[in-house]
Scaffold this motif. Structure first.
Motif, PDB file in Angstrom:
ATOM      1  N   ALA A  75      45.105  33.103  43.987  1.00  0.00           N
ATOM      2  CA  ALA A  75      44.664  31.987  43.067  1.00  0.00           C
ATOM      3  C   ALA A  75      44.697  30.411  43.877  1.00  0.00           C
ATOM      4  CB  ALA A  75      45.140  31.847  41.736  1.00  0.00           C
ATOM      5  N   ALA A  76      46.039  30.457  44.313  1.00  0.00           N
ATOM      6  CA  ALA A  76      46.099  29.287  44.824  1.00  0.00           C
ATOM      7  C   ALA A  76      45.021  28.783  46.166  1.00  0.00           C
ATOM      8  CB  ALA A  76      47.545  28.879  45.752  1.00  0.00           C
ATOM      9  N   ALA A  77      44.797  29.785  46.944  1.00  0.00           N
ATOM     10  CA  ALA A  77      43.929  29.769  47.995  1.00  0.00           C
ATOM     11  C   ALA A  77      42.622  29.409  47.346  1.00  0.00           C
ATOM     12  CB  ALA A  77      43.616  30.907  48.717  1.00  0.00           C
ATOM     13  N   ALA A 151      43.516  37.622  34.987  1.00  0.00           N
ATOM     14  CA  ALA A 151      43.728  38.469  35.698  1.00  0.00           C
ATOM     15  C   ALA A 151      45.302  39.098  34.942  1.00  0.00           C
ATOM     16  CB  ALA A 151      43.981  38.201  37.106  1.00  0.00           C
ATOM     17  N   ALA A 152      46.039  38.096  34.882  1.00  0.00           N
ATOM     18  CA  ALA A 152      47.484  38.551  34.568  1.00  0.00           C
ATOM     19  C   ALA A 152      47.459  38.920  33.241  1.00  0.00           C
ATOM     20  CB  ALA A 152      48.495  37.224  34.671  1.00  0.00           C
ATOM     21  N   ALA A 153      46.656  38.442  32.138  1.00  0.00           N
ATOM     22  CA  ALA A 153      46.506  39.164  30.839  1.00  0.00           C
ATOM     23  C   ALA A 153      45.901  40.409  30.751  1.00  0.00           C
ATOM     24  CB  ALA A 153      45.738  38.060  29.955  1.00  0.00           C
ATOM     25  N   ASN A 480      36.274  35.781  39.248  1.00  0.00           N
ATOM     26  CA  ASN A 480      37.431  35.476  39.870  1.00  0.00           C
ATOM     27  C   ASN A 480      38.681  36.436  39.733  1.00  0.00           C
ATOM     28  OD1 ASN A 480      37.874  32.215  41.409  1.00  0.00           O
ATOM     29  ND2 ASN A 480      36.000  33.257  41.077  1.00  0.00           N
ATOM     30  N   ALA A 481      38.802  36.605  38.305  1.00  0.00           N
ATOM     31  CA  ALA A 481      39.827  37.412  37.827  1.00  0.00           C
ATOM     32  C   ALA A 481      39.855  38.668  38.549  1.00  0.00           C
ATOM     33  CB  ALA A 481      40.024  37.576  36.173  1.00  0.00           C
ATOM     34  N   ASP A 496      39.944  48.218  35.971  1.00  0.00           N
ATOM     35  CA  ASP A 496      38.841  48.658  35.052  1.00  0.00           C
ATOM     36  C   ASP A 496      38.545  47.461  33.935  1.00  0.00           C
ATOM     37  OD1 ASP A 496      37.245  50.798  34.248  1.00  0.00           O
ATOM     38  OD2 ASP A 496      38.616  51.066  32.424  1.00  0.00           O
ATOM     39  N   ARG A 497      39.782  46.976  33.407  1.00  0.00           N
ATOM     40  CA  ARG A 497      39.429  45.947  32.379  1.00  0.00           C
ATOM     41  C   ARG A 497      38.764  44.748  32.966  1.00  0.00           C
ATOM     42  NH1 ARG A 497      45.479  46.560  30.857  1.00  0.00           N
ATOM     43  NH2 ARG A 497      45.439  48.342  29.277  1.00  0.00           N
ATOM     44  N   THR A 498      39.229  44.244  34.260  1.00  0.00           N
ATOM     45  CA  THR A 498      38.444  42.981  34.748  1.00  0.00           C
ATOM     46  C   THR A 498      37.092  43.341  35.029  1.00  0.00           C
ATOM     47  OG1 THR A 498      39.442  43.538  36.876  1.00  0.00           O
ATOM     48  CG2 THR A 498      40.552  41.953  35.626  1.00  0.00           C
TER      49      THR A 498
END
Lengths: 767, 767
Positions: A75-77, A151-153, A480-481, A496-498
């Motif tokens: 994500a930083a990139a 993405a984390a969620a 992005n996620a 699968d969720r993303t």
């Protein structure tokens, strides 16, 4: 106050003070009553509420769990790349804005009675450009952070990820509409709108122009960036090196993810900011013509509609909750329905308080809201895998890429049919409702009544803009996620969720494009009328300055295609849309070529990349595509700005030299003061350019979207699935569609509106 | 006389006689002096000369050596197929013409003052349709015989074969222009043009409509036929069975060769017939408005231009001689230059004798001739392998079919730029020259002077039509000659000669398309003006019939895009061109599908075909594609005819119901007699439909041509040559381009003109 300082510095303070305006105003000064002024303060307050709401959403998004270190690194990139692009892009746009501001000032100074206006126009131009820039920047600031949190969620639940992504999008939506509202209200106040409400709207045209200038370059630069990175990454990664999409070994993969942000997020944000800004100013100008009937409330009405939009959208975003296992689109649609319903209710209140219970005008607003629904549905029909068009394209893939392309183009060419019928119906109906709603308004022509009806319909269509924009920004965030989840090797259920969110994001992006082109078509008429009204106003000034008065009943409201120079203007307008699209598409090709070369070079210089033992230099690729996209956006962008200006000035001279006539020409005694042939040619340029641009944009957006989904349909297992010949053919169609739907198509929306605002602002130069 | 019988049978003889016209004529009757009448007789005589010339060319072609028995057998199969298609196609078109004639008659009868005109319009409609049919039939009659003789002549020398093919083409060129000239002169005489020259041109509008109706179906049906057979034969022959092009084992090979005749030859013949017819009638109507200045000579001028065209083209065709070893295009170009030079000289004579030495009008004519040159050059630039556009497409093939398609579409979208600039310049210049040339004409508005200038430019552009058409028909003749040489296994040097002629034929076909779209764009303005003039005339009739007189200076010359219903008309016009193209492209796909299925079935039923031991059933394939093409042409054709009619009638009703206003509305006292909003919406529909159609047609013609030649460039050895991946990518582009350049593009030319003539003819229904 800062404005005073600025004026003082330029030595122009005396001409610019409200006192001066009061002294020279041609229209009896009618200070706004404090009851009426209240509405301006309400608009102002809700604009601030929008910004506070955006701040709260942003805090809640940024405060969420930001995932693993691997995720954070990726994500930083992305963040770095996006910020670097935006910084360089804004620098370039900033320079162009400064140059244009100088040209604008000089142009206005050259035409005597508007010298006082010159500073106001330039100032509002710069404010518009700055607001547009800020809303693009802020929206992206949040979305390049929301991607990681989404993405984390997704590691815990689909519903949480969905809400996070939508809240990230809400920041963009609220900032965009909030800044448009605040910018216009502030300028209205500063320019003395409470003292002189009828003339001030004409002085706001610079705001819309500033917004569309930034929007054009943001969309064009971002659009070229995103597709150059995407096509480049695909051609060299998937095709040459045989590695899957979003594979961390591909040096262009970060550039591709950055592209989604700068193209879809910053680009569309600027697009909708521009719509909100330009169309509000246009509607206020039309409101000013109805001052004798509606008073200042008619002028403030567009601002109140945006206030309604903000409140309705905030509630709409708040209610979105997805049950697990449910299609995320259903949840998003529920929010859209809620927003639309609330907007309609708010519209009814606004009609009650501001438009003297003229319920036919509510009907015109309802036409606009219905139009936005229909556009969204038609776009769904043409781009979703459930319906005939995408299925017919997928089927054509079986006989190879050629039949796939032919079928896709045939579908694309069919797509304008229904939207054009809807727009035609909406224009005619809202015109009719306008006439009915203002039937008792004496002294107002039937034409002005009808046109106000179409303006109200446009406002109705825009009354859910903040929600639509939140849904749109949802797209790049979830995209992005997905990329972050993929690259950080998340477990299968997370990906699968993303993936499911990403699919919903693709749909929302397509729908927003349908909505944007729909609002551009409906608003086109409003902006034409504002242009004609502005020319009329300039002519009145000039004639009165020369000591004459306009003949009673004279109006500049004719754009007569049967006149040769007017027809030529129309022909050139249509031609511009083709040439502009051609340039935008080529630009993607050239920029993609540079990406391909860099990726090949990296593979060659560093063989460890393909083994996975060493990391590619993502930054170099990002840097290259940034430079290429910025370079490539200049030529088509300059064409879009310069062509209407050149035509206007050229035709003004031509018409004098060639004795061309305009159907609106003044009686012989005054004919030496102004020559209207140039202004009329520009109007035809604008109108037919708009028609051609709307159709081409629909062809490209929907054709591109349909090819994309036909590929997805085959990937889901139809006609042999992934790896089959049909799939290869489908990939060809998808690649062709990419610059269509993400570069040329969306840039055309903005081009149309830029043409409207540039002609509006530069009208004094054409007369 | 036959006409008398017809009228007698319908019981309408009395209303129709010249005596009746004399009795009711509103304009003082001004019998044409015998000196002036001479010009009509000259036109008449040269029309007959053209037909005699065509007969002589045909005799000399048919009398030439007709080759070996093997060649004759193949040619017979082509001839049979083409004749069968034409017979069935004409039957279908004939029925539609009869139905439309009845509708037209009923429509005209419903509007009282035009009852007498109803029969004339219907009669001239049927004559126009018949002449168009005859010229298509006769042209093809010769070209399906010239193909065999050209192949036979190629056994001795290139020059002989070139002359034979061009002489075959000359038959079409001369018949088309000759019949247009004869048809119009005859009708002019029959309708009493010598007694009443000012009103008769308005009665000829049916002739143009008949011609364009047949042209639309001929081009559409032929275009679908030729590409369905071509794409079908290629996909199943080259791709599936792996046999080369024109291989006698392919059951669709004869259908493919038939297609070249029915698409390019009969289709384009009808297209140019239609241009000559409709544009002459339009120019005569404009000439009638200048009657006070130019007298009847101004009305007869367009006919004399066609006479010049015939003489100049006959000489031009006569001088074409190719040195051996020379590029055949050089010889053909020399003929074009000679024709253009002679046409210019003839134009000067005509200006001297007919236009009172108004040399500025000669300048306007020269603008038209220059425009045809520029259009031909621009088309060359975009479609020939020597120049950047085709080279860039060929280069893009290296990275695969997707980049090939993207580059081709970008080139296609760029192509309208220069032509639009040329047309804009030509319109403005010729308008200006018209104003200068008629400066002394008192009582004529500046507008009428300028428009007449643009009409003269259009005449200038059309003054080499017969030669251009001869070059165009050269295309299918040489293409067929190549096929016959290939299939009859001629020695290498013969096939080499036919290949070189075929390459020249491909170029001439592309150039003619450029010319056709150029003349359509330039003529568009002439036809718009004729429409406005016709509406004006109708309004005058109705107002006078109601006992009023038109206010002085009133004119119906406004098509105000700023009016909502007018703008909606414009939007729908542009939409029609997209929908029509979409339908035409899909039609090719569906018809090709049927060819593929039949070829597959034949290979399966008769395994001897592939071994070469048994002959495929060519006739079955021809029969199938004939049926499919005829079926598929109905829907888009009907759309093109019905949409303008529906819009005109619908908007007339809408405008009454919705209180819409037109900028040309009559003063309130007369407003109840006519409502002009419908007529104005139709005008915008026509104009913006024309603009959009011109641009789309250029995109498709030139894009398609460029893809075709990019493939040829690669086949000549560049980027890996035949069989390489680049070649495969190029084949995809070529296949996509096929329905673009040979079906949708050329059909759009005709569509544009059909819109003009259908609105012209049905104008009384819209008011």
């Amino acid at each position: 106050m800062q404005l005073d300082l600025l004026l003082f510095a330029s030595g122009a303070a005396p001409i610019f003070s409200p006192q001066h305006l009061l002294a020279t105003a041609e229209i009896p000064v009618t200070t706004v009553s404090s009851a009426d002024a209240l509405w301006l303060w309400i608009a102002f307050a809700i604009g601030i509420v929008a910004l506070i709401g955006a701040l709260l959403f942003a805090r809640s998004v940024i405060g969420s769990d930001s995932g693993t270190a691997a995720m954070q690194e990726i994500a930083a990139a992305i963040r770095e790349g996006a910020e670097a692009f935006l910084a360089r892009q804004y620098k370039a746009i900033g320079w162009m804005a400064v140059i244009l501001a100088v040209v604008l000032y000089a142009g206005y100074r050259a035409y005597p009675p508007t010298a006082a206006m010159a500073l106001k126009v330039v100032f509002s131009f710069l404010v518009g450009a700055a607001c547009s820039g800020i809303s693009g920047f802020m929206g992206m600031f949040v979305s390049i952070r929301a991607n990681l949190r989404t993405a984390a969620a997704a590691r815990t639940s689909l519903s949480a990820a969905l809400r996070l992504a939508l809240h990230g999008g809400a920041v963009t939506g609220l900032i965009v509409v909030g800044l448009a509202l605040l910018g216009i209200s502030t300028l209205f106040l500063l320019f003395g709108g409470l003292q002189n409400p009828q003339t001030v709207p004409y002085q706001l045209v610079g705001f819309g122009f500033g917004a569309s200038l930034v929007a054009l370059f943001a969309q064009l630069g971002g659009g070229i960036y995103t597709k150059a990175a995407d096509v480049g990454a695909d051609l060299v990664g998937k095709v040459e090196a045989g590695i899957p999409e979003d594979d961390p070994r591909n040096p262009a993969v970060i550039a591709d993810l950055v592209g989604d942000n700068v193209g879809d997020c910053a680009g569309r944000g600027a697009d909708i900011f521009e719509s909100s800004a330009a169309e509000s100013v246009g509607a206020m100008i039309l409101g000013a013509t109805l001052y004798p009937v509606l008073g200042v409330k008619g002028i403030l009405f567009p601002l109140i509609v945006h206030a309604i939009n903000i409140v309705a959208s905030m509630i709409g975003i708040g209610v979105v909750r997805s049950k697990d296992g449910e299609d995320p689109m259903h949840a998003l649609n529920r929010g859209f329905y809620a927003t639309s319903f609330l907007a309609l209710a708010g519209f009814a209140l606004a009609v009650h308080f501001l438009l003297q219970d003229r319920w036919w005008l509510l009907a015109a607003g309802a036409v606009g809201i219905a139009t936005s629904f229909l556009f969204v549905s038609i776009t769904e029909y043409y781009t979703e895998t459930r319906f005939r068009p995408v299925r017919s394209i997928a089927e054509a893939c079986v006989t190879g890429p050629a039949t796939n392309i032919i079928t896709g183009l045939a579908v694309g060419m069919e797509t304008p049919t229904l939207p054009v019928i809807v727009i035609s119906g909406a224009l005619l109906l809202s015109y009719y409702f306008g006439v009915l709603g203002l039937q008792d308004a004496t002294g107002i022509t039937q034409y002005a009544r009808g046109i106000f009806g179409t303006a109200i319909a446009t406002m109705g269509m825009l009354s859910s803009a903040a929600y639509i924009l939140a849904m749109d920004t949802f797209g790049p965030i979830t995209d992005n996620a997905g990329g972050i989840a993929e690259m950080s090797n998340q477990p299968h259920e997370v990906r699968d969720r993303t993936d499911r969110l990403d699919a919903a994001g693709n749909t929302t992006k397509a729908l927003t494009k349908g909505y944007a082109i729909g609002s551009a078509s409906l608003a086109a008429f409003l902006l034409f009328s504002a242009y004609l009204e502005t020319v009329h106003d300039i002519v009145r000034h000039r004639v009165e300055a020369a000591g004459f008065t306009l003949p009673p009943g004279w109006s500049f409201s004719s754009v007569n295609l049967a006149n040769v120079p007017v027809f030529v203007g129309a022909l050139l307008g249509a031609m511009l849309t083709y040439l502009f699209s051609s340039m935008a598409i080529r630009a993607v090709g050239r920029a993609a070529e540079m990406v391909i070369q860099d990726v090949r070079a990296q593979f060659k210089e560093n063989p460890g990349i393909m083994d996975g033992t060493s990391r590619p230099d993502y930054g170099r690729c990002v840097h290259i595509v940034t430079g290429a996209a910025l370079k490539e956006m200049i030529l088509p962008g300059a064409l879009a700005v310069l062509m209407p200006v050149t035509i206007g000035i050229l035709f003004r001279h031509l018409s004098a030299r060639f004795h061309l006539v305009s159907s609106s020409d003044l009686p012989t005694s005054m004919a030496h003061i102004v020559n209207l042939s140039g202004a009329e040619s520009v109007a035809a340029f604008l109108m037919v350019g708009t028609i051609s641009g709307i159709l081409l944009a629909m062809l490209m957006n929907n054709g591109g979207g349909a090819w994309d989904n036909a590929k997805k349909l085959i990937e889901s297992g139809m006609y042999g699935g992934k790896g089959s010949d049909a799939h290869k053919a489908a990939v060809v169609g998808d690649t062709v569609g990419d610059p269509f739907k993400d570069t040329a198509g969306p840039s055309l929306h903005v081009l149309i509106k830029l043409l409207a605002t540039v002609t509006l602002v530069l009208a004094p130069l054409f007369v």
